[in-house]
Write a protein that holds these residues in place. Structure first.
Motif, mmCIF file in Angstrom:
data_model
loop_
_atom_site.group_PDB
_atom_site.id
_atom_site.type_symbol
_atom_site.label_atom_id
_atom_site.label_comp_id
_atom_site.label_asym_id
_atom_site.label_seq_id
_atom_site.Cartn_x
_atom_site.Cartn_y
_atom_site.Cartn_z
ATOM 1 N N GLU A 127 69.599 70.983 60.718
ATOM 2 C CA GLU A 127 70.518 70.052 60.672
ATOM 3 C C GLU A 127 71.792 70.347 60.460
ATOM 4 N N LYS A 128 71.919 71.020 59.292
ATOM 5 C CA LYS A 128 73.241 71.256 58.891
ATOM 6 C C LYS A 128 74.239 72.265 59.464
ATOM 7 N N VAL A 129 73.372 73.062 60.205
ATOM 8 C CA VAL A 129 74.346 74.229 60.951
ATOM 9 C C VAL A 129 74.012 73.971 62.628
ATOM 10 N N SER A 130 73.490 72.730 62.893
ATOM 11 C CA SER A 130 73.495 72.259 64.380
ATOM 12 C C SER A 130 74.596 72.456 65.019
ATOM 13 N N TYR A 131 76.063 72.326 64.406
ATOM 14 C CA TYR A 131 77.217 72.280 65.050
ATOM 15 C C TYR A 131 77.403 73.821 65.542
ATOM 16 N N LEU A 132 76.592 74.885 65.013
ATOM 17 C CA LEU A 132 76.828 76.247 65.503
ATOM 18 C C LEU A 132 75.752 76.541 66.622
ATOM 19 N N TYR A 133 75.106 75.873 66.838
ATOM 20 C CA TYR A 133 74.013 76.071 68.033
ATOM 21 C C TYR A 133 74.759 75.676 69.419
ATOM 22 N N GLN A 134 75.387 77.032 69.968
ATOM 23 C CA GLN A 134 76.253 76.625 71.162
ATOM 24 C C GLN A 134 76.024 77.255 72.200
ATOM 25 N N PRO A 135 75.201 76.695 73.133
ATOM 26 C CA PRO A 135 74.610 77.174 74.477
ATOM 27 C C PRO A 135 76.048 77.992 75.196
ATOM 28 N N TYR A 136 77.005 77.185 75.316
ATOM 29 C CA TYR A 136 78.208 77.759 76.214
ATOM 30 C C TYR A 136 79.062 78.573 75.579
ATOM 31 N N HIS B 293 82.881 77.648 72.883
ATOM 32 C CA HIS B 293 81.859 76.650 73.542
ATOM 33 C C HIS B 293 82.644 75.483 74.189
ATOM 34 N N ASP B 294 83.470 74.769 73.387
ATOM 35 C CA ASP B 294 83.879 73.605 73.946
ATOM 36 C C ASP B 294 85.065 73.775 74.717
ATOM 37 N N GLU B 295 85.680 74.968 75.131
ATOM 38 C CA GLU B 295 86.427 75.290 76.068
ATOM 39 C C GLU B 295 85.865 75.423 77.378
ATOM 40 N N VAL B 296 84.675 76.272 77.427
ATOM 41 C CA VAL B 296 83.732 76.514 78.659
ATOM 42 C C VAL B 296 83.402 75.230 79.093
ATOM 43 N N LYS B 297 82.813 74.354 78.111
ATOM 44 C CA LYS B 297 82.411 72.777 78.604
ATOM 45 C C LYS B 297 83.504 71.950 79.340
ATOM 46 N N ALA B 298 84.566 72.152 78.872
ATOM 47 C CA ALA B 298 85.970 71.520 79.300
ATOM 48 C C ALA B 298 86.193 72.187 80.702
ATOM 49 N N LEU B 299 86.017 73.482 80.786
ATOM 50 C CA LEU B 299 86.291 74.053 82.144
ATOM 51 C C LEU B 299 85.467 73.683 83.180
ATOM 52 N N VAL B 300 83.908 73.669 82.710
ATOM 53 C CA VAL B 300 83.236 73.423 84.052
ATOM 54 C C VAL B 300 83.375 71.932 84.336
ATOM 55 N N THR B 301 83.433 71.057 83.292
ATOM 56 C CA THR B 301 83.442 69.663 83.464
ATOM 57 C C THR B 301 84.729 69.435 84.346
ATOM 58 N N LYS B 302 85.844 69.962 84.019
ATOM 59 C CA LYS B 302 86.952 69.753 85.018
ATOM 60 C C LYS B 302 86.880 70.289 86.392
ATOM 61 N N LYS B 303 86.309 71.315 86.354
ATOM 62 C CA LYS B 303 86.141 72.026 87.748
ATOM 63 C C LYS B 303 85.294 71.328 88.793
ATOM 64 N N LEU B 304 84.026 70.919 87.946
ATOM 65 C CA LEU B 304 82.984 70.381 89.012
ATOM 66 C C LEU B 304 83.153 68.836 89.127
ATOM 67 N N GLY B 305 83.833 68.310 88.135
ATOM 68 C CA GLY B 305 83.807 66.725 88.186
ATOM 69 C C GLY B 305 82.429 65.984 88.495
ATOM 70 N N ASN B 306 82.764 65.091 89.474
ATOM 71 C CA ASN B 306 81.511 64.147 89.660
ATOM 72 C C ASN B 306 80.295 64.963 90.153
#
Ligand code: PEP
Ligand code: MG
Length: 577
Positions: A469-478, A561-574
C-alpha cells in the motif's frame, strides 16, 4: 441508505422492490406407525419421479433459453436425485427411525448441505445451494406446494430474496427483472453465473437485506461495485436512472461488437483473448467473444487443492480447456507459485524478498518432480486442441533453454510410453523481468512467442512491491520506462527473422489508456478479463494505428506517468468513455 455486497453480475438497475418471502413450511416431527412405512416410501418414490419429470422439463427449457452449459446444473440435480446414497439415507430414516417422509427428506438433505458447506473449495461449497434447491423441490412435491412462479413476473422489479435457487434464477425474464439482491451467495454461485448469462445485474452476500427493505419501495444496485442504495428519494432515483440509462446504452453498443473483427480504422487487425484461472471461467470467455485464451493461470488448480494435483487431475482440467476452446489457441502458463502465491502443502523457505526470490520457473527448474507432473499432463492434453506452453518469470536464456529442453525430454518419454503428443505445441515465455524485455531480440531466437506480464514488469521496473500500500503510488503502468520496455520487447521480437508474435496478459492489456499506446507499438495479442473484451474491441475499432504510432512517439518524450495519462486522455477524448 447504502450497503455493500458482492457484485455478482455487472450492470446498474433501479426499480421497485419485489420482496420474495420464503414459504414457511412447517415440518412435522410426528413419527409414523410401522404399518405406514410402505406407503410413506411409496409417497417418496412418487415425489422423486415427479421431481425428475419436472427437472427434465426444466433442462429442455433452460437449454433453449440459456444454452446447454446452464442446463447442466439441472442435469447435476438430476444425478443427485438418482444418487442411491441420498435415497437410501432417506428410506433408512423412514424405515428404522419412523420419520415421516417430509422430515426424512429435510434431515437428510440438511446433512448433505452441512457436508458441502464445510468444504474448503469455494466452488464445491457453493454447490451446497444445489442440495437445498433439490430439497425444496422434493418437499414441494410431497406437500403439493407450487413453486414461486417467477416466470409470471410481468412488471419491472428488483427482486430481493434470501437466496435464489438456480431453478428460480433460470425462470427470470430480463425484460421485467431489472436486478436481484440476495442475503447469501458468492460470485461463483450458479445463480450469479446465470444472472451474468441473462444480463441481469445482481449483488449477493448482503447478509440481511431482506430485513432492511420494504416491498414496493425504490432501490438501486451496481453489480460491478456491489453497491446497493435503498429507500431512495425521488431525486436519487433520477440520478440512478441516468446511470442505468448510460449503462444500458453502453451494453447494447458493446453487444453489437460481438462477432466482429478487432480492426483499426486503417485496417490493422488485433487479437483479443481472455485470462482465465479455471475451466469455470470459460463460459464468460466465450460469451464475451474471446478469440483464445492468452493466459491460463494454472496455480489456482494447485491453490484450490490441499495436495499437489495429480497428473490425471491436471490432464482432465487442461483437456477440458483445450477442447472447449478448440477453435482457438490456448496459452497455458506453467506453475507460477511463490511471491504472493503460496501453497499450504509446499513448505518453501522464508525469504526477505519473496517477489525477487525462489518462485515461478526458478522453483520448477529446481524441483523437477513437481514440474514433470505438470508438463506430462500438458503434453498429453495437447492433442485435444491448440496448446501453447508458457514459462513465467524467465530472466535468462539458460532458464528458457533448460525449461524448453525439459518439455522436449518429457515429450520423448511419453512417446516412448506409447502416448500421443501434438507436434504443433508452441513454447513461449512471459516478459515480466526487465532483463528479458531489454534482451527480447536474443530471447526471440529461442521462444515461439512472448507474452508481456505487466503486473510484474511494472513492479520490477519501478522497484515497487505490487502488494505494498505504502508504495502503491510508484506502481505506474504508463511510466515512460515501462512503456519503453514494452516497446523494446515488441521491437525485439520483430527484429528477429522469425518475427515472433507478442501478446500481453498483464492488466494493462485491458486498460483504456494503455490500449491506444499498445496498438501504436504493434502488440499482436491482448489478453484480459473476459468482461473487458468487447469494450477493448470498441476502442481499438475507433483508432487509427498510424495516429497511435505518433502518439507513442509523443508519450515516450513525456517526463512521467501522469503526463502520459494526460496526453492520451487529451488526444482521445470521449473515445475512452
Ligand atoms: C503479470 O505479471 O502480468 C501476470 C499476468 O502474471 P501474474 O499477475 O499472475 O503474476
Ligand atoms: Mg506475473
Amino acid at each position: 441508505m447504502k450497503i455493500n455486497g458482492i457484485g455478482a453480475s455487472n450492470g446498474i438497475a433501479v426499480g421497485k422492490v419485489l420482496l420474495l418471502k420464503e414459504a414457511k413450511i412447517k415440518i412435522s416431527d410426528n413419527k409414523i406407525a410401522e404399518k405406514d412405512i410402505a406407503s410413506e416410501i411409496k409417497r417418496f418414490d412418487k415425489a422423486i419421479l415427479e421431481t425428475k419429470n419436472d427437472l427434465n422439463e426444466l433442462i429442455v427449457k433452460t437449454q433453449k433459453k440459456l444454452g446447454s452449459e446452464h442446463a447442466e446444473i439441472f442435469e447435476a440435480h438430476l444425478s443427485i436425485l438418482k444418487d442411491p446414497e441420498l435415497s437410501n439415507q432417506i428410506k433408512d430414516l423412514i424405515t428404522n427411525e419412523k420419520f415421516n417422509v417430509v422430515k426424512a427428506v429435510d434431515v437428510t438433505c440438511n446433512n448433505f448441505y452441512q457436508l458441502f458447506s464445510a468444504l474448503e473449495d469455494e466452488y464445491l461449497r457453493e454447490r451446497a445451494a444445489d442440495i437445498l434447491d433439490i430439497k425444496t423441490k422434493i418437499i414441494n412435491q410431497l406437500l403439493g406446494i407450487k413453486d414461486n412462479a417467477l416466470s409470471d413476473i410481468k412488471q419491472e422489479v428488483v427482486i430481493v430474496a434470501n437466496d435464489l435457487t438456480p431453478s428460480q434464477t433460470s425462470q427470470l425474464d430480463p425484460k421485467f427483472v431489472k436486478g436481484f439482491l440476495c442475503n447469501i451467495g458468492g460470485r461463483t454461485s450458479h445463480s450469479a453465473i446465470m444472472a451474468r448469462s441473462l444480463g441481469i445485474p445482481a449483488v449477493v452476500g448482503l447478509k440481511d437485506i431482506t430485513t432492511k427493505v420494504k416491498d414496493k419501495t425504490n432501490i438501486a444496485l451496481n453489480g460491478n461495485s456491489g453497491e446497493v442504495e435503498f429507500d431512495l428519494a425521488d431525486e436519487k432515483v433520477t440520478v440512478w436512472k441516468e446511470q442505468e440509462k448510460k449503462w444500458i446504452n453502453l451494453k447494447t453498443e458493446l453487444l453489437s461488437f460481438k462477432g466482429k473483427k478487432t480492426i483499426t480504422k486503417d485496417g490493422y487487425e488485433f487479437k483479443l483473448e481472455a485470462n482465465v484461472g479455471s475451466v469455470r471461467d470459460l463460459d464468460s470467455a466465450l460469451e464475451n467473444d474471446a478469440h483464445g485464451i492468452g493466459l491460463f493461470r494454472t496455480e489456482f488448480l494447485y491453490m484450490e487443492n490441499d495436495n499437489f494435483p495429480t497428473e490425471t487431475e491436471q490432464f482432465t482440467e487442461y483437456k477440458t480447456v483445450l477442447k472447449t476452446m478448440s477453435k482457438f489457441k490456448v496459452v497455458i502458463r506453467t506453475l507460477d507459485i511463490g511471491g504472493d502465491k503460496k501453497l499450504t502443502y509446499w513448505d518453501l523457505p522464508h525469504e526477505m524478498n519473496p517477489f525477487l526470490g525462489y518462485r515461478a520457473i526458478r522453483l520448477c527448474l529446481d524441483q523437477k518432480d513437481v514440474f514433470k507432473t505438470q508438463i506430462r499432463a500438458l503434453l498429453q492434453a495437447s492433442t485435444s486442441g491448440n496448446l501453447a506452453i508458457m514459462f513465467p518469470m524467465v530472466a535468462t536464456v539458460e532458464e528458457f533453454k533448460e525449461a524448453k529442453d525439459f518439455v522436449l525430454k518429457c515429450k520423448a518419454e511419453l512417446i516412448k510410453e506409447g502416448k500421443k503428443v501434438s507436434d504443433n505445441i508452441l513454447i513461449g515465455m512471459m516478459i515480466e523481468v526487465p532483463a528479458s524485455a531489454v534482451n527480447a531480440e536474443i530471447f526471440a531466437k529461442y521462444a515461439d512467442f512472448f507474452s508481456i506480464g505487466t503486473n510484474d514488469l511494472i513492479q520490477y521496473t519501478l522497484a515497487a512491491d505490487r502488494m505494498s500500500e505504502k508504495v502503491s503510488y510508484l506502481y505506474q503502468p504508463y511510466h515512460p520506462a515501462v512503456l519503453r520496455l514494452i516497446k523494446m520487447t515488441i521491437d525485439g521480437a520483430k527484429a528477429h527473422a522469425k518475427k515472433i508474435p507478442v501478446g500481453m496478459c498483464g492488466e494493462m492489456a485491458g486498460d483504456k489508456i494503455a490500449i491506444p499506446l499498445l496498438v501504436g507499438m504493434g502488440l499482436d495479442e491482448f489478453s484480459m478479463s473476459a468482461s473487458d473484451i468487447l469494450a477493448a474491441r470498441k476502442l481499438i475499432n475507433s483508432l487509427n494505428k498510424k495516429d497511435m504510432e505518433l502518439l507513442v512517439a509523443e508519450a515516450l518524450k513525456c517526463d512521467s506517468h501522469d503526463e502520459v495519462k494526460a496526453l492520451v486522455t487529451k488526444k482521445l477524448g470521449n473515445l475512452l468513455d
